[in-house]
Write an enzyme that holds these catalytic residues in place. Sequence first.
Site, mmCIF file in Angstrom:
data_model
loop_
_atom_site.group_PDB
_atom_site.id
_atom_site.type_symbol
_atom_site.label_atom_id
_atom_site.label_comp_id
_atom_site.label_asym_id
_atom_site.label_seq_id
_atom_site.Cartn_x
_atom_site.Cartn_y
_atom_site.Cartn_z
ATOM 1 N N PRO A 172 1.003 -1.351 -0.361
ATOM 2 C CA PRO A 172 0.150 -0.292 -0.250
ATOM 3 C C PRO A 172 0.649 1.367 -0.081
ATOM 4 C CG PRO A 172 -0.033 -0.554 1.891
ATOM 5 C CD PRO A 172 1.360 -1.681 1.229
ATOM 6 N N CYS A 205 3.645 28.642 -16.183
ATOM 7 C CA CYS A 205 3.410 29.512 -17.304
ATOM 8 C C CYS A 205 2.602 28.285 -18.737
ATOM 9 C CB CYS A 205 4.560 30.156 -18.515
ATOM 10 S SG CYS A 205 5.067 31.271 -17.316
ATOM 11 N N GLU A 206 1.360 27.092 -17.554
ATOM 12 C CA GLU A 206 1.458 25.768 -18.344
ATOM 13 C C GLU A 206 -0.810 26.526 -18.174
ATOM 14 O OE1 GLU A 206 2.085 23.461 -20.110
ATOM 15 O OE2 GLU A 206 4.286 24.164 -19.895
HETATM 16 C C1 LIG Z 1 2.382 2.396 -7.370
HETATM 17 C C2 LIG Z 1 2.735 0.947 -6.980
HETATM 18 C C3 LIG Z 1 1.909 0.597 -5.644
HETATM 19 C C4 LIG Z 1 1.399 1.420 -4.865
HETATM 20 O O1 LIG Z 1 -0.005 1.799 -5.831
HETATM 21 P P1 LIG Z 1 -1.045 2.539 -4.156
HETATM 22 O O2 LIG Z 1 -2.047 3.104 -5.312
HETATM 23 O O3 LIG Z 1 -0.492 3.713 -4.005
HETATM 24 O O4 LIG Z 1 -0.847 1.949 -3.037
HETATM 25 C C5 LIG Z 1 2.406 -0.871 -5.374
HETATM 26 N N1 LIG Z 1 3.054 -1.662 -6.374
HETATM 27 C C6 LIG Z 1 3.600 -1.244 -6.990
HETATM 28 C C7 LIG Z 1 4.181 -2.431 -7.522
HETATM 29 C C8 LIG Z 1 2.920 -0.067 -7.487
HETATM 30 O O5 LIG Z 1 4.024 0.012 -8.774
#
Ligand SMILES: *Cc1c(COP(=O)(O)O)cnc(C)c1O
Length: 421
Positions: free
Chosen positions: A274, A345-346
């Site tokens: 997570p 500036c976008e």
């Molecule tokens: C980005 C990523 C996560 C985390 O995703 P969340 O949506 O922030 O929980 C976990 N595993 C991998 C391989 C990722 O690329």
Amino acid sequence: MPDFRYQDGEFYCEAVPLRRIAEAVGTPCYIYSHATVVRQFRSFDSAFNEVPHLVAYAIKANSNLALLRLLANEGAGADIVSGGELYRALQAGIAPQRIVFAGVGKSDDEVRYALRSNILMFNVESSDELRAVDRVAGEMHTKARVALRINPDIDPKTHPYISTGLKKSKFGISAERALDEYKLATTLPHIEIVGVHKHIGSQLTQVSPYVDALKRILNLVEQLAGIGVHLRYLNVGGGLGITYQDETPPQPLDLAQAISPLVKDLKCMLIFEPGRSIVGNAGVLLTRVLYHKANPEKVFVIVDAAMNDLIRPSLYGAYHEIKPVHEVRDKLKRQVLADVVGPVCESGDFLAKDRMMPLVDPGELLAVMSAGAYGFSMASNYNSRPRVAEVLVVGSEFHVIRAREEYADLVRGEMIPAFLK
Ligand SMILES: *Cc1c(COP(=O)(O)O)cnc(C)c1O
């Protein structure tokens, strides 16, 4: 975001008024709640008490050293996607035996660094990568522990830019190819197969795609057992969503209830990755209103933060709630249809578009909510804007955990060759 709330007309993080932080540190700045990070991590970790598991925090969501140390102290591992993130994880004191390395394009240098550091495993995403990891491990006279990242072809029903588990995605190995890739892995002398990995996307607001993907993976685990490949780790990835506006994402316990029955008889350790759900609602971006500007269509509220500080609205059309730090209690205060925009500036530089909001005076502060994940970690120096300060609030105290960059930081490493002198 319970640790951010109004008290006597002032907006607080824990027991600190945001106005005080603005006075001490300046704006813009990111402000994180220690209590939220701890609570989110513990609620995730304890939801899976019934099964052996490792929570490997996805560093890319927010990679500030102080937050990583705080999570390391809580027993977190790390999901990394680059050598730089490995460096951060080790600097923060995250145990190498709790680090997993994902990503479609690992360089030899990164593989070497990870092997030297003795991380738990690589999540390998292609046969080319499998061979590369085998070769580098061979050169180092060692073996690499590996899980294959499988793409289960499940629609996570989220934004296309953060969907990763569909057939058309660059991530992972297709379910059809999976068995063959595992067979290849068994023939490589410097590869030790230890697990399987999936991660289907981010900001998931339903449990069902998670469960569907897991079922496909469990199918594969069974097939593998049939050919004598027994896995020790089942990595189900990250992706749990948070509330930005009116989403009602599943809580870790909902996920645990859906997943635990499917895996409890497996003799595998579960790994979770997570990111957003740990830090997303632990942080805000504090910004000051500079000017107003009205055209016949709408009002522009020009603030001192911009897309280089928080790119999610520009990149994904993401919604972030915006709260005045000085509470607007007068319900009759004129609501206007406004774009909240930065100085970059976008035309794509906005933090909110067509938002009905009270017109907050120049000099006043606004808190851009739910900015703890993919906020500072995606910040850039575009328009030669120094990256902002980061602050961690703990109860009634606050600590600067990253100093605001100075102009000299902007040109560090740049050189004017002799022939131009
Ligand atoms: C980005 C990523 C996560 C985390 O995703 P969340 O949506 O922030 O929980 C976990 N595993 C991998 C391989 C990722 O690329």
